[in-house]
Design a protein around this motif. Structure first.
Motif, PDB file in Angstrom:
ATOM      1  N   ARG A 185       0.846  -1.199   0.000  1.00 17.69           N
ATOM      2  CA  ARG A 185       0.000   0.000   0.000  1.00 17.69           C
ATOM      3  C   ARG A 185       0.879   1.245   0.000  1.00 17.69           C
ATOM      4  NH1 ARG A 185      -5.529   0.361   3.085  1.00 17.69           N
ATOM      5  NH2 ARG A 185      -6.175   2.489   2.618  1.00 17.69           N
ATOM      6  N   LEU A 186       0.599   2.150  -0.960  1.00 20.45           N
ATOM      7  CA  LEU A 186       1.354   3.401  -1.089  1.00 20.45           C
ATOM      8  C   LEU A 186       0.361   4.552  -1.283  1.00 20.45           C
ATOM      9  CD1 LEU A 186       4.014   4.988  -1.425  1.00 20.45           C
ATOM     10  CD2 LEU A 186       3.910   4.456  -3.871  1.00 20.45           C
ATOM     11  N   GLU A 187       0.339   5.491  -0.345  1.00 20.29           N
ATOM     12  CA  GLU A 187      -0.571   6.638  -0.418  1.00 20.29           C
ATOM     13  C   GLU A 187       0.216   7.931  -0.255  1.00 20.29           C
ATOM     14  OE1 GLU A 187      -3.959   6.508   2.059  1.00 20.29           O
ATOM     15  OE2 GLU A 187      -4.585   4.505   1.420  1.00 20.29           O
ATOM     16  N   MET A 188       0.125   8.805  -1.261  1.00 21.65           N
ATOM     17  CA  MET A 188       0.865  10.062  -1.259  1.00 21.65           C
ATOM     18  C   MET A 188       0.006  11.186  -1.822  1.00 21.65           C
ATOM     19  SD  MET A 188       4.403   8.387  -2.757  1.00 21.65           S
ATOM     20  CE  MET A 188       5.491   9.716  -2.317  1.00 21.65           C
ATOM     21  N   LEU A 200      -3.257  -5.249  -8.518  1.00 22.30           N
ATOM     22  CA  LEU A 200      -3.721  -3.947  -8.043  1.00 22.30           C
ATOM     23  C   LEU A 200      -5.242  -3.944  -7.889  1.00 22.30           C
ATOM     24  CD1 LEU A 200      -2.190  -1.326  -7.362  1.00 22.30           C
ATOM     25  CD2 LEU A 200      -2.919  -0.443  -9.575  1.00 22.30           C
ATOM     26  N   VAL A 201      -5.707  -3.473  -6.719  1.00 18.20           N
ATOM     27  CA  VAL A 201      -7.143  -3.414  -6.423  1.00 18.20           C
ATOM     28  C   VAL A 201      -7.665  -1.988  -6.526  1.00 18.20           C
ATOM     29  CG1 VAL A 201      -8.904  -3.833  -4.655  1.00 18.20           C
ATOM     30  CG2 VAL A 201      -6.988  -5.436  -4.921  1.00 18.20           C
ATOM     31  N   THR A 202      -6.890  -1.037  -6.034  1.00 18.13           N
ATOM     32  CA  THR A 202      -7.299   0.376  -6.048  1.00 18.13           C
ATOM     33  C   THR A 202      -6.217   1.210  -6.716  1.00 18.13           C
ATOM     34  OG1 THR A 202      -8.576   0.144  -4.005  1.00 18.13           O
ATOM     35  CG2 THR A 202      -7.923   2.367  -4.641  1.00 18.13           C
ATOM     36  N   LEU A 203      -6.626   1.996  -7.707  1.00 19.73           N
ATOM     37  CA  LEU A 203      -5.700   2.858  -8.426  1.00 19.73           C
ATOM     38  C   LEU A 203      -6.262   4.273  -8.460  1.00 19.73           C
ATOM     39  CD1 LEU A 203      -3.284   3.479 -10.271  1.00 19.73           C
ATOM     40  CD2 LEU A 203      -4.669   2.703 -12.213  1.00 19.73           C
ATOM     41  N   VAL A 204      -5.557   5.208  -7.830  1.00 25.58           N
ATOM     42  CA  VAL A 204      -5.943   6.614  -7.841  1.00 25.58           C
ATOM     43  C   VAL A 204      -4.738   7.433  -8.292  1.00 25.58           C
ATOM     44  CG1 VAL A 204      -6.764   8.585  -6.498  1.00 25.58           C
ATOM     45  CG2 VAL A 204      -7.603   6.280  -5.980  1.00 25.58           C
ATOM     46  N   LEU A 205      -4.851   8.024  -9.471  1.00 25.32           N
ATOM     47  CA  LEU A 205      -3.833   8.941  -9.987  1.00 25.32           C
ATOM     48  C   LEU A 205      -4.571  10.181 -10.487  1.00 25.32           C
ATOM     49  CD1 LEU A 205      -1.524   6.484 -11.987  1.00 25.32           C
ATOM     50  CD2 LEU A 205      -0.963   7.657  -9.865  1.00 25.32           C
ATOM     51  N   ARG A 206      -4.955  11.044  -9.559  1.00 20.29           N
ATOM     52  CA  ARG A 206      -5.776  12.204  -9.895  1.00 20.29           C
ATOM     53  C   ARG A 206      -4.928  13.470  -9.908  1.00 20.29           C
ATOM     54  NH1 ARG A 206      -9.640  13.944  -7.060  1.00 20.29           N
ATOM     55  NH2 ARG A 206     -11.144  14.208  -8.732  1.00 20.29           N
ATOM     56  N   ASN A 207      -5.182  14.303 -10.926  1.00 21.59           N
ATOM     57  CA  ASN A 207      -4.459  15.582 -11.061  1.00 21.59           C
ATOM     58  C   ASN A 207      -2.950  15.384 -11.035  1.00 21.59           C
ATOM     59  OD1 ASN A 207      -6.919  16.918 -11.103  1.00 21.59           O
ATOM     60  ND2 ASN A 207      -6.882  17.388  -8.933  1.00 21.59           N
ATOM     61  N   CYS A 208      -2.499  14.414 -11.805  1.00 23.03           N
ATOM     62  CA  CYS A 208      -1.066  14.110 -11.872  1.00 23.03           C
ATOM     63  C   CYS A 208      -0.447  14.530 -13.198  1.00 23.03           C
ATOM     64  CB  CYS A 208      -0.831  12.612 -11.641  1.00 23.03           C
ATOM     65  SG  CYS A 208      -1.194  12.079  -9.951  1.00 23.03           S
ATOM     66  N   LEU A 226      -8.710  -5.260 -10.262  1.00 21.60           N
ATOM     67  CA  LEU A 226      -8.941  -3.826 -10.168  1.00 21.60           C
ATOM     68  C   LEU A 226     -10.424  -3.547  -9.919  1.00 21.60           C
ATOM     69  CD1 LEU A 226      -7.474  -1.098 -10.356  1.00 21.60           C
ATOM     70  CD2 LEU A 226      -8.105  -1.027 -12.767  1.00 21.60           C
ATOM     71  N   ALA A 227     -10.731  -3.009  -8.727  1.00 20.76           N
ATOM     72  CA  ALA A 227     -12.121  -2.755  -8.353  1.00 20.76           C
ATOM     73  C   ALA A 227     -12.456  -1.272  -8.327  1.00 20.76           C
ATOM     74  CB  ALA A 227     -12.410  -3.365  -6.981  1.00 20.76           C
ATOM     75  N   MET A 228     -11.459  -0.421  -8.224  1.00 26.24           N
ATOM     76  CA  MET A 228     -11.729   1.007  -8.139  1.00 26.24           C
ATOM     77  C   MET A 228     -10.561   1.778  -8.736  1.00 26.24           C
ATOM     78  SD  MET A 228     -12.336   3.295  -4.714  1.00 26.24           S
ATOM     79  CE  MET A 228     -13.298   1.939  -4.030  1.00 26.24           C
ATOM     80  N   PHE A 229     -10.875   2.687  -9.641  1.00 24.78           N
ATOM     81  CA  PHE A 229      -9.807   3.530 -10.167  1.00 24.78           C
ATOM     82  C   PHE A 229     -10.348   4.903 -10.494  1.00 24.78           C
ATOM     83  CE2 PHE A 229     -11.760   1.952 -13.982  1.00 24.78           C
ATOM     84  CZ  PHE A 229     -11.596   2.936 -14.935  1.00 24.78           C
ATOM     85  N   PHE A 243     -28.892  15.253  -9.572  1.00 21.63           N
ATOM     86  CA  PHE A 243     -27.481  15.266  -9.198  1.00 21.63           C
ATOM     87  C   PHE A 243     -26.855  13.922  -9.547  1.00 21.63           C
ATOM     88  CE2 PHE A 243     -29.344  13.351  -5.399  1.00 21.63           C
ATOM     89  CZ  PHE A 243     -28.439  12.329  -5.115  1.00 21.63           C
ATOM     90  N   SER A 244     -25.535  13.912  -9.585  1.00 27.36           N
ATOM     91  CA  SER A 244     -24.792  12.669  -9.729  1.00 27.36           C
ATOM     92  C   SER A 244     -23.609  12.718  -8.772  1.00 27.36           C
ATOM     93  CB  SER A 244     -24.288  12.475 -11.166  1.00 27.36           C
ATOM     94  OG  SER A 244     -23.264  13.401 -11.463  1.00 27.36           O
ATOM     95  N   SER A 245     -23.225  11.556  -8.259  1.00 29.91           N
ATOM     96  CA  SER A 245     -22.054  11.477  -7.383  1.00 29.91           C
ATOM     97  C   SER A 245     -21.208  10.300  -7.806  1.00 29.91           C
ATOM     98  CB  SER A 245     -22.478  11.332  -5.917  1.00 29.91           C
ATOM     99  OG  SER A 245     -23.194  10.124  -5.710  1.00 29.91           O
ATOM    100  N   THR A 246     -19.906  10.456  -7.637  1.00 27.08           N
ATOM    101  CA  THR A 246     -18.976   9.394  -8.030  1.00 27.08           C
ATOM    102  C   THR A 246     -17.985   9.147  -6.908  1.00 27.08           C
ATOM    103  OG1 THR A 246     -17.411  10.950  -9.035  1.00 27.08           O
ATOM    104  CG2 THR A 246     -19.118  10.045 -10.459  1.00 27.08           C
ATOM    105  N   GLY A 247     -17.470   7.941  -6.884  1.00 29.34           N
ATOM    106  CA  GLY A 247     -16.413   7.595  -5.948  1.00 29.34           C
ATOM    107  C   GLY A 247     -16.896   6.789  -4.764  1.00 29.34           C
ATOM    108  N   ASP A 248     -15.933   6.185  -4.090  1.00 23.62           N
ATOM    109  CA  ASP A 248     -16.190   5.411  -2.886  1.00 23.62           C
ATOM    110  C   ASP A 248     -15.235   5.899  -1.803  1.00 23.62           C
ATOM    111  OD1 ASP A 248     -17.388   3.000  -1.469  1.00 23.62           O
ATOM    112  OD2 ASP A 248     -15.253   2.563  -1.336  1.00 23.62           O
ATOM    113  N   PHE A 249     -15.759   6.129  -0.603  1.00 21.38           N
ATOM    114  CA  PHE A 249     -14.918   6.636   0.474  1.00 21.38           C
ATOM    115  C   PHE A 249     -13.886   5.590   0.886  1.00 21.38           C
ATOM    116  CE2 PHE A 249     -18.714   9.289   0.939  1.00 21.38           C
ATOM    117  CZ  PHE A 249     -18.113  10.540   0.958  1.00 21.38           C
ATOM    118  N   MET A 250     -12.661   6.034   0.959  1.00 18.73           N
ATOM    119  CA  MET A 250     -11.553   5.122   1.232  1.00 18.73           C
ATOM    120  C   MET A 250     -11.551   4.667   2.699  1.00 18.73           C
ATOM    121  SD  MET A 250      -8.436   7.104  -0.753  1.00 18.73           S
ATOM    122  CE  MET A 250      -8.606   8.595   0.211  1.00 18.73           C
TER     123      MET A 250
END
Length: 809
Positions: free
Chosen positions: A205-208, A251-259, A275-278, A359-366
């Motif tokens: 797990r790597l979170e930055m 990989l199960v979770t991939l988040v590369l936002r505003n990179c 991969l379940a969430m990206f 409205f619409s919403s996206t994402g899952d709370f980590m």
């Protein structure tokens, strides 16, 4: 040989049992004393540790521990002595520092000091320990990470998120080859993402995200193949982000936002079978997402369905009021439609077909132990805030409200916010930071928006407006987006992302009232047209006939008169449906009366705020200019503060001071919304200080200020409880506000700064000649010069005239 080994084991076990039964301390005395030092350094006011049972019996800053707080310690007997595992002091709001004394516990392996109020730096002395687990999340630690911590080669978990750490990641961290979990989210680091991360071969797990580290992502970086969770966001520079993922299959979770990643998404991303969430939004990507991925509920970007799919049976909507996350309610005459029954979810889409919005919403709370959440609304049951602010809708990534079938034109949007998931007390809960971006019609209007910062505290209502919003295709889109900044685990896991309490949309057609007035003022025959048509009362259109108003006020009966309204009298009235109103009668023969009529129609009718009286409508017939307001029970600020007798004080001095500052800030808030800066004329602050039998403050303050006896202004019951410097401050500011020269009077922002002590109050005594422009101030000057020898009877007319002019609504 087996028998001999069993015999040795039995001897050790019996020795331990004997130690447990007969030793004075199961835990060595020096370690018990070290625990006391550690607890003291961390700010624990209560501490009791039982060395015989190896139990923490009491800890914390209060006798009753906070909800969800945890402590953990265990002792194990080994051949070389007692092994103590001091696992956690978590969620106790401890206000101290990290204790170097931990080195006195030689067998310590795990520490968890998360969710406290600790500050200072990480001790370099800890480098000599044999830690395998270290969690310091959600505190106030600052400064760089000591490079000596690279010696903690046994470390498997290092959690440093939600602090204020700075500097580079030490190059000595290349030695941490046993790391499996590394998180540094929401800090103030600098420098680039280091290449040595690829040497952590066991990393899972790597979170930055929002760590402060800058891009680009190194070209030669290939992340460990065992990685399961990767979260990086908000870095600068063009990044070659995908080659580093080439060797990963689990990989199960991939988040590369505003990179700042550009180019096509490679096929090997879609072949990651687990991969379940990206989330890859905020990049310049091309290519399509396979249907098989979309069906999993994952998300690449925040968007709405094609706008062409919305059909409009008619185009007649020009306003909208939504109580986000709440129920249907009526606030200040406006019906707010609630969406609280709509649960939300990782890819929720909702349409209200009756009112043409959704409205619409996206994402899952980590990390919130709820995979693919279904509830994206929050509420605060006990609060002094209005109903509108007690509920809110939130989202982990993106929340988009839209309104279709709109009449094209210019609109004003009012957003209501309140940070209802953090608290303003001295606990770790106040360390939470919610940061997101706000877009209107795909235009960024507020970047890194922080509700708590804007409202100057948690659990405080905040109303902000965006004006001149142009709708050209009958469609309005408002988007709130989390850009990866702020905390994610305070006060608990999964608290982050955009949040909004209410949204109001008003067409610029409310300015039609102003246009109507202008047409009349310029000589058009609109008044005759109204009389001819005999317009009926319609509180939504804002028009009243003179006959209706005369009936409501009993033909302007003097008994119905409740005060003066600047350029004319104000009458109390009642409409046929029982609604109480206040009618201001202006003079059409006075240019000032004309100007006030137009100003109030143009400003008040298009503004809505709890601190502003509501304008129901107007009437223009013959030589009559009439404004119809909602009725306020008290007809002046002075009466609201002091009751019907202005000489009797009903509020203690500290409360009075707070009210005056509060009123000043409310006025400042309105000025910021309307971008109209006025120079106050004493109405607000002067009235706050009217208190003694001598009449309004300016008439006495002149000579009392010179004599240095300002406390004589106060009722005798208050003189013992006030601070002289506070009285002097309030009097000086009030005198400045009532200066005869408008150019000398302060703006409201200057008033607030003076009242709160950020700026000093300038010299306040004006020259006598400055009063000649205004008879009221001339009378005040004469009274100041002649002193207090003049009798109260001689002053009564002047005092009453001056007082009425600046205390009426």
């Amino acid at each position: 040989m087996v028998t001999n080994k069993m015999f040795v084991f039995w001897i050790i076990a019996m020795s331990c049992f004997s130690l447990l039964r007969h030793a004075e301390f199961k835990v060595p005395r020096e370690e018990v004393d070290a625990l006391q030092e550690i607890a003291t350094a961390m700010g624990s006011l209560y501490w009791k540790f039982n060395g015989d049972s190896c139990e923490i019996e009491r800890v914390g800053v209060t006798l009753v521990p906070p909800k969800n707080s945890k402590h953990g310690i265990s002792c194990e007997c080994e051949a070389n002595g007692t092994l103590m595992k001091f696992r956690a002091l978590k969620g106790y709001n401890l206000p101290g520092i990290l204790p170097p004394q931990l080195v006195k516990l030689p067998h310590l392996r795990e520490i968890d000091f998360a969710y406290n109020y600790l500050n200072g730096t990480i001790p370099s002395e800890w480098a000599s320990m044999k830690l395998s687990f270290m969690s310091l999340e959600a505190n106030q630690f600052s400064g760089p990470i000591p490079p000596q911590l690279g010696d903690l080669v046994n470390l498997k978990t290092l959690l440093l998120s939600s602090n204020q750490l700075t500097g580079n990641l030490p190059v000595t961290f290349i030695s941490l080859r046993n790391l499996t979990d590394f998180r540094i989210n929401d800090n103030n680091f600098n420098g680039r993402i280091p290449n040595f991360i690829q040497n952590w071969r066991q990393l899972r797990r790597l979170e930055m995200h929002a760590s402060g580290l800058q891009g680009p992502i190194p070209k030669g970086l290939f992340l460990p193949s065992k990685l399961l969770v990767l979260r990086i966001s908000d870095i600068q520079g063009p990044s070659n982000g995908f080659p580093m993922l080439r060797n990963m299959r689990g990989l199960v979770t991939l988040v590369l936002r505003n990179c700042n990643i550009s180019g096509r998404i490679p096929d090997y991303i879609w072949k990651m079978e687990y991969l379940a969430m990206f989330f890859l939004s905020g990049n310049l990507l091309s290519g399509d997402v396979p249907d098989s991925i979309l069906k999993q509920g994952t998300s690449m970007m925040e968007s709405l369905p094609c706008k062409k799919s919305f059909t409009c049976p008619r185009l007649d909507s020009n306003c909208l009021h939504v109580n986000c996350g709440g129920k249907h309610t009526r606030i200040e005459g406006n019906k707010y439609e609630g969406d609280g029954d709509v649960e939300g979810g990782s890819a929720e889409f909702y349409i209200n077909k009756d009112s043409y919005w959704g409205f619409s919403s996206t994402g899952d709370f980590m990390d919130d132990n709820d995979f693919l959440n279904t509830r994206y609304t929050v509420s605060v049951p006990t609060s002094d805030m209005s109903e509108l602010y007690k509920t809110a809708r939130r989202a982990p990534i993106s929340l988009t409200y839209f309104h279709y079938c709109l009449v094209n034109g210019i609109y004003t949007i009012t957003f209501d916010f309140a940070e209802i998931q953090f608290t303003p007390d001295e606990t770790y809960n106040r360390l939470g930071r919610r940061i997101f971006d706000v877009y209107v019609q795909d235009t960024l209007v507020w970047k890194d928006f922080n509700i708590e910062s804007e409202a100057m505290g948690a659990l405080k209502p905040l109303a902000k407006q965006v004006s001149n919003v142009n709708v050209t295709n009958n469609f309005l889109e408002i988007r709130f987006t989390w850009a990866g900044k702020g905390t994610t685990r305070i006060p608990r896991r999964g608290v982050y992302g955009p949040l909004v309490n209410a949204i109001s949309l008003v067409s610029g057609s409310c300015l039609g009232l102003l246009i109507v007035g202008l047409l009349w003022w310029k000589g058009h025959l609109l008044g005759k047209y109204w009389r001819k048509k005999g317009i009926k009362e319609d509180m939504t259109s804002g028009t009243f006939t003179l006959k209706q108003i005369k009936v409501a006020t009993n033909d302007f009966d003097p008994a119905y008169k409740i005060g003066e309204g600047g350029f004319g009298p104000v009458y109390e009235g009642q409409l046929p449906d029982g609604t109480k109103i206040a009618v201001k009668q202006l003079s059409s023969k006075s240019r000032q009366g004309n100007r006030e009529f137009l100003n109030e129609i143009g400003m008040i009718s298009c503004l809505q705020h709890p601190n502003l009286v509501k304008l129901h409508g107007f009437c223009v017939e013959g030589d009559q200019l009439l404004l119809v307001y909602e009725y306020m029970e008290n007809n002046s600020l002075a009466r609201a503060l002091f009751g019907s007798n202005h000489n009797q004080l009903e509020l203690d001095w500290p409360t009075r001071l707070k009210i005056c500052i509060g009123i000043a800030k409310a006025r400042l808030d309105e000025e910021e919304k309307t971008h109209v800066t006025t120079r106050v004329a004493g109405t607000i602050l002067g009235t706050c200080l009217v208190s003694s039998p001598g009449g309004p403050l300016p008439l006495q303050a002149c000579h009392l200020r010179k004599s240095g006896n300002l406390t004589a202004l106060l009722d005798e019951r208050l003189r013992s409880e006030v601070k002289t410097e506070e009285v002097e401050l309030m009097v000086n500011v009030s005198l400045l506000c009532t200066n005869a020269s408008a150019s000398v009077r302060p703006t409201m922002s200057e008033v607030v700064n003076m009242l709160e002590g950020r700026t000093s109050v300038p010299d306040l005594i004006p020259e006598p000649g400055s009063y000649t422009e205004d008879l009221r101030f001339k009378a005040m000057r004469d009274l100041c010069q002649q002193g207090s020898s003049r009798s109260q009877a001689q002053n009564s007319t002047t005092v009453h005239s001056f007082y009425s002019s600046f205390t009426s609504y």
